[in-house]
Write a protein that holds these residues in place. Structure first.
Motif, mmCIF file in Angstrom:
data_model
loop_
_atom_site.group_PDB
_atom_site.id
_atom_site.type_symbol
_atom_site.label_atom_id
_atom_site.label_comp_id
_atom_site.label_asym_id
_atom_site.label_seq_id
_atom_site.Cartn_x
_atom_site.Cartn_y
_atom_site.Cartn_z
ATOM 1 N N GLY A 1 53.414 45.900 47.951
ATOM 2 C CA GLY A 1 53.687 47.322 47.798
ATOM 3 C C GLY A 1 53.149 48.150 48.945
ATOM 4 O O GLY A 1 53.579 49.294 49.153
ATOM 5 N N ASN B 1 60.007 44.495 49.466
ATOM 6 C CA ASN B 1 60.566 45.180 48.298
ATOM 7 C C ASN B 1 60.982 44.177 47.228
ATOM 8 O O ASN B 1 60.740 44.368 46.027
ATOM 9 N N TYR C 1 45.064 46.467 42.240
ATOM 10 C CA TYR C 1 46.261 46.810 43.023
ATOM 11 C C TYR C 1 45.856 47.264 44.427
ATOM 12 O O TYR C 1 46.479 46.902 45.417
ATOM 13 N N THR D 1 55.467 53.038 45.404
ATOM 14 C CA THR D 1 54.445 51.986 45.395
ATOM 15 C C THR D 1 53.026 52.528 45.166
ATOM 16 O O THR D 1 52.261 51.911 44.416
ATOM 17 N N PHE E 1 57.918 42.726 45.642
ATOM 18 C CA PHE E 1 57.293 43.755 44.803
ATOM 19 C C PHE E 1 57.995 43.848 43.452
ATOM 20 O O PHE E 1 57.351 43.937 42.399
ATOM 21 N N SER F 1 56.405 42.869 39.853
ATOM 22 C CA SER F 1 56.383 43.928 38.833
ATOM 23 C C SER F 1 56.938 43.399 37.516
ATOM 24 O O SER F 1 56.373 43.654 36.438
ATOM 25 N N ALA G 1 62.455 50.507 41.759
ATOM 26 C CA ALA G 1 62.351 49.759 43.015
ATOM 27 C C ALA G 1 63.628 48.975 43.293
ATOM 28 O O ALA G 1 64.066 48.871 44.443
ATOM 29 N N MET H 1 51.430 42.624 43.556
ATOM 30 C CA MET H 1 52.193 43.876 43.668
ATOM 31 C C MET H 1 51.600 44.764 44.762
ATOM 32 O O MET H 1 52.321 45.350 45.574
#
Length: 549
Positions: free
Chosen positions: A216, A186, A158, A125, A189, A193, A278, A212
């Protein structure tokens, strides 16, 4: 066989140490309980408990001056210690020191497999925060944008997510355990993504990048606690060093991978790559990971036993009297109070924020610098991040060695105080401006490319030698409320790292690379006296503290 640390009654220092690793304050019950007496053996409703407890000073209500080390309300008297040891048949705890439900008693392969998975997620991440930096020009061309501010913001947004996500994730993990937060964050995320990879506008792309970052940040909030749940104190240091490599090295390794991936497949594949890795890690975590939080495991056990025995009085020994509202209040209000009312917290947080911001100024401009000044193209541009990555890695080991050596020396003399953590910070603070001058003027003069790379290596080394001692100093000063102090620092540095780099391109255009980086260096020079002043006057500053929580 020695008792696991969660089975015997932990000392106050052990409770504080474990709470810091778990990411919460030591007056919020965690795996070792709380520094305050939690009357988990009572079966009265919360409202009645409040009425009863109002007749005497409550541990949660007593004002504590955290910087002065005031321990009012902590477990210290013989009467409280005896109460802690009181045997109550309605209190549910581990079934002896070898209870297989206790995560500390899990098989070594299971424990270290979980640590490996968490470390992998924690590496991925932060890596995603800067991985697509070499592809920024392609993104700008795709969305037909020429806005310099957007060009910088798409990288740093981010980190803005890191400022907001953990403030919600941390209290939720106290209520529902670590595993649901790992899986849900997760999953989200991965979703965002993929959404970033298929974005059709700049607005969509920036929004998904922010989300994200929000989700993350979960492994960085939860990872330390997971390691503390599983690994004994004797082995915990090794696991923590491995885990910390993610936030330290990940953002520097990402652009190296991203440079070649962007050249081969285009910028969107940076996000497909992150989503695929991920996804694989999430699949493994769903299959292999189990809940490790002792309060949550014991609460499930108590619930099961209440059903089996028809005894509604059974309560977990680590049960919390805090409501969800209280947990959110402490997670959000406490850091804000510490940041605005504590000289120590404010000074260290500002220092950390400025140095962390320099990292993202460099991240958002390296590609343009090495393309324009050295005519690097394709995946080779990603190698411009190699110097700062290696410097950060060496700084991590340098701090661990020299910092521990200095602290252990004073502990042996029995004269240790938190300010002894700051000696390595003095070194790091002096190296950062030197590295900025070196990097800026070597780029301005178009010297051989290795010269500015070495300058960025010095910056990376200085950043870690500054960041790490400042963080550990906050832990030593605020002890019981160390997690709130660290949260205050994290929010400030994330906000600065997300917003300040927006003007970096304009700064370089107006001043050039030499004077632009010199401006950053001059600000660093102004900061150099801070650790020296705290080494000399820190104890007096803390003695005059007026912070009450």
């Amino acid at each position: 066989m020695a008792k696991p640390e969660m089975y015997r009654h932990p000392t106050r220092s052990e409770i504080i140490e474990l709470a810091v690793a778990e990411g919460h304050d030591a007056d919020i019950p965690g795996n070792a309980g709380s520094i305050h007496q939690v009357h988990s053996h009572t079966s009265r409703p919360r409202s009645l408990r409040k009425k009863h407890e109002s007749e005497k000073p409550s541990a949660m209500a007593i004002d504590k001056d955290v910087e002065k080390g005031d321990t009012a309300g902590s477990i210290s008297s013989d009467e409280e210690a005896a109460d802690m040891n009181e045997e109550d048949p309605n209190v549910v705890f581990w079934d002896g020191p070898d209870d297989p439900e206790n995560p500390l008693n899990w098989r070594e392969t299971k424990k270290w497999g979980t640590v490996t998975l968490v470390s992998g997620i924690t590496f991925l991440t932060p890596l995603a925060s800067s991985m697509f930096a070499p592809g920024v020009p392609q993104v700008m061309a795709t969305f037909n944008s020429t806005n310099d501010m957007i060009e910088q913001f798409m990288v740093s947004v981010y980190v803005l997510g890191f400022a907001f996500g953990p403030m919600i994730i941390a209290p939720l993990s106290e209520m529902y355990g670590r595993l649901p937060l790992y899986h849900s964050c997760n999953g989200l995320f991965i979703i965002f993504s993929i959404a970033a990879a298929v974005s059709t506008s700049m607005t969509q792309f920036v929004t998904f990048r922010f989300l994200m970052g929000c989700f993350g940040g979960a492994p960085m909030v939860l990872g330390g606690g997971t390691i503390a749940d599983l690994i004994s104190r004797e082995q915990r240091g090794t696991a923590m060093v491995v885990w910390m490599m993610g936030p330290t090295v990940g953002p520097c390794v990402g652009p190296i991978i991203g440079g070649f991936l962007t050249e081969a497949k285009g910028w969107r594949w940076n996000f497909w790559f992150v989503a695929i890795i991920a996804g694989a890690l999430m699949l493994m975590s769903v299959i292999l990971m189990k809940e490790t939080s002792a309060p949550v495991i014991l609460e499930r056990k108590a619930r099961r036993l209440r059903t089996e025995t028809n005894n509604p009085k059974l309560r977990s020994k680590l049960a919390s009297d805090l409501s969800p509202a209280d947990l959110f209040k402490f997670s959000i209000i406490r850091p804000a109070k510490m940041l605005t009312r504590s000289t120590v917290c404010l000074a260290m947080s500002v220092y950390i924020a400025i140095t962390y911001t320099y990292l993202y100024i460099l991240f958002t401009t390296f590609t343009a610098v090495f393309k324009s000044q050295y005519h690097w193209t394709g995946g080779v541009v990603g190698l411009s991040f190699l110097g700062i990555g290696l410097g950060s890695l060496i700084g991590q080991f340098g701090f661990t060695y020299f910092g521990n050596k200095t602290v252990n020396k004073h502990i042996e003399r029995d004269d240790f105080n938190p300010e002894h953590r700051l000696y390595t910070m003095c070194v790091g603070g002096c190296l950062i401006p030197g590295g900025l001058f070196w990097y800026g003027w070597s780029v301005q003069a178009s010297t051989h490319w290795i010269v500015p790379i070495l300058g960025t290596g010095l910056i990376g080394f200085g950043l870690l030698m500054t960041f790490m001692p400042a963080t550990t100093y906050l832990v030593d000063v605020f002890t019981v409320h160390a997690a709130s102090a660290m949260a205050a620092s994290t929010v400030l540095r994330s906000l600065c790292a997300a917003l300040v780099p927006l003007s970096s391109s304009k700064m370089y255009k107006a001043m050039g690379y030499g004077w632009g980086n010199s401006l950053l260096g001059f600000v660093s020079l102004v900061l150099i006296p801070i650790p020296f002043l705290f080494i000399r006057y820190g104890e007096k500053i803390r003695a005059r503290s007026t912070v009450k929580l």
